[in-house]
Enzyme design. Structure first.
Site, PDB file in Angstrom:
ATOM      1  N   HIS A  19       0.870  -1.227  -0.073  1.00  0.00           N
ATOM      2  CA  HIS A  19       0.137  -0.144  -0.027  1.00  0.00           C
ATOM      3  C   HIS A  19       1.064   1.218   0.109  1.00  0.00           C
ATOM      4  CE1 HIS A  19      -3.774  -2.147   1.619  1.00  0.00           C
ATOM      5  NE2 HIS A  19      -3.567  -2.048   0.411  1.00  0.00           N
ATOM      6  N   GLY A  66      -1.893  -1.227  -8.276  1.00  0.00           N
ATOM      7  CA  GLY A  66      -3.111  -2.014  -7.845  1.00  0.00           C
ATOM      8  C   GLY A  66      -4.401  -1.695  -8.135  1.00  0.00           C
ATOM      9  N   ASP A  71      -3.849  -5.590  -8.977  1.00  0.00           N
ATOM     10  CA  ASP A  71      -4.377  -6.668  -7.886  1.00  0.00           C
ATOM     11  C   ASP A  71      -4.708  -8.068  -8.501  1.00  0.00           C
ATOM     12  OD1 ASP A  71      -3.185  -5.001  -5.676  1.00  0.00           O
ATOM     13  OD2 ASP A  71      -5.176  -4.039  -5.544  1.00  0.00           O
ATOM     14  N   ASP A  91      -1.347  -1.853   4.832  1.00  0.00           N
ATOM     15  CA  ASP A  91      -1.591  -0.789   5.839  1.00  0.00           C
ATOM     16  C   ASP A  91      -3.224  -1.362   6.563  1.00  0.00           C
ATOM     17  OD1 ASP A  91      -2.037   1.319   7.577  1.00  0.00           O
ATOM     18  OD2 ASP A  91      -1.508   2.937   6.102  1.00  0.00           O
ATOM     19  N   ASP A 101     -10.211  -5.270  -4.018  1.00  0.00           N
ATOM     20  CA  ASP A 101      -9.693  -5.838  -4.972  1.00  0.00           C
ATOM     21  C   ASP A 101      -8.532  -6.611  -3.799  1.00  0.00           C
ATOM     22  OD1 ASP A 101     -11.056  -4.967  -7.208  1.00  0.00           O
ATOM     23  OD2 ASP A 101      -9.412  -3.136  -7.429  1.00  0.00           O
ATOM     24  N   ARG A 107      -7.661 -13.412  -0.630  1.00  0.00           N
ATOM     25  CA  ARG A 107      -8.502 -14.587  -0.755  1.00  0.00           C
ATOM     26  C   ARG A 107      -7.935 -15.724  -1.915  1.00  0.00           C
ATOM     27  NH1 ARG A 107     -11.899 -16.900  -4.215  1.00  0.00           N
ATOM     28  NH2 ARG A 107     -13.635 -18.199  -3.450  1.00  0.00           N
TER      29      ARG A 107
END
Length: 153
Positions: A19, A66, A71, A91, A101, A107
């Site tokens: 991040h 991202g 991502d 973060d 995302d 996941r």
């Protein structure tokens, strides 16, 4: 779902993600471990990848940024078994506009059972693990068997 195994080779394919507020921390970590990372294939989301490449001299395959789809690109590479582990300095104190995302990326990394470090301490543990310097077998979903059985019903 049925499980099978896949081999993570000696030379790893490593995703590096951070991040915005963690990019300097990931940069410092990458500089500190540049020699250990050099023999591996490195991927990163766009802004992070360009920063790391410029500042460390490491060859990094930069995806999109991202929030612009990087991502999701990375998640696709994980699902295609083209990423072996992920270092993601995230973060937890600031919501990013692309949090859905990021959640999807975490996941899919979990579904495909790849090691994920979410901070400097876990990144160090991964890098210094005996598994990092060897080929290892990991258990993954047996998607081919799943498809075969679904088509038979």
């Amino acid at each position: 779902m049925y499980k099978t195994t896949r081999k993570i080779e000696l030379h790893k394919r490593i995703a590096l993600v951070a991040h915005d507020s963690c990019k300097q921390s990931l940069l410092a970590w990458t500089k500190k471990h540049a020699e250990a990372l050099k023999p591996h294939t490195l991927y990163a989301t766009g802004t992070t990848g360009n920063l790391l490449s410029r500042e460390t001299g490491l060859e990094i395959h930069a995806l999109l940024s991202g929030p612009m789809g990087g991502d999701q690109q990375l998640g696709g590479l994980i699902a295609e078994k083209k990423i072996d582990l992920m270092i993601f300095f995230w973060d937890p104190m600031n919501a990013a506009p692309h949090d859905p995302d990021v959640k999807a990326l975490m996941r899919i990394a979990t579904v495909w059972n790849i090691p994920v470090a979410i901070n400097e301490a876990t990144a160090d543990f991964l890098l210094h693990s005996s598994c990092f310097n060897h080929e290892v077998e990991i258990e993954v979903p047996d998607y081919d068997r799943y498809l075969t059985e679904r088509l038979q019903h």
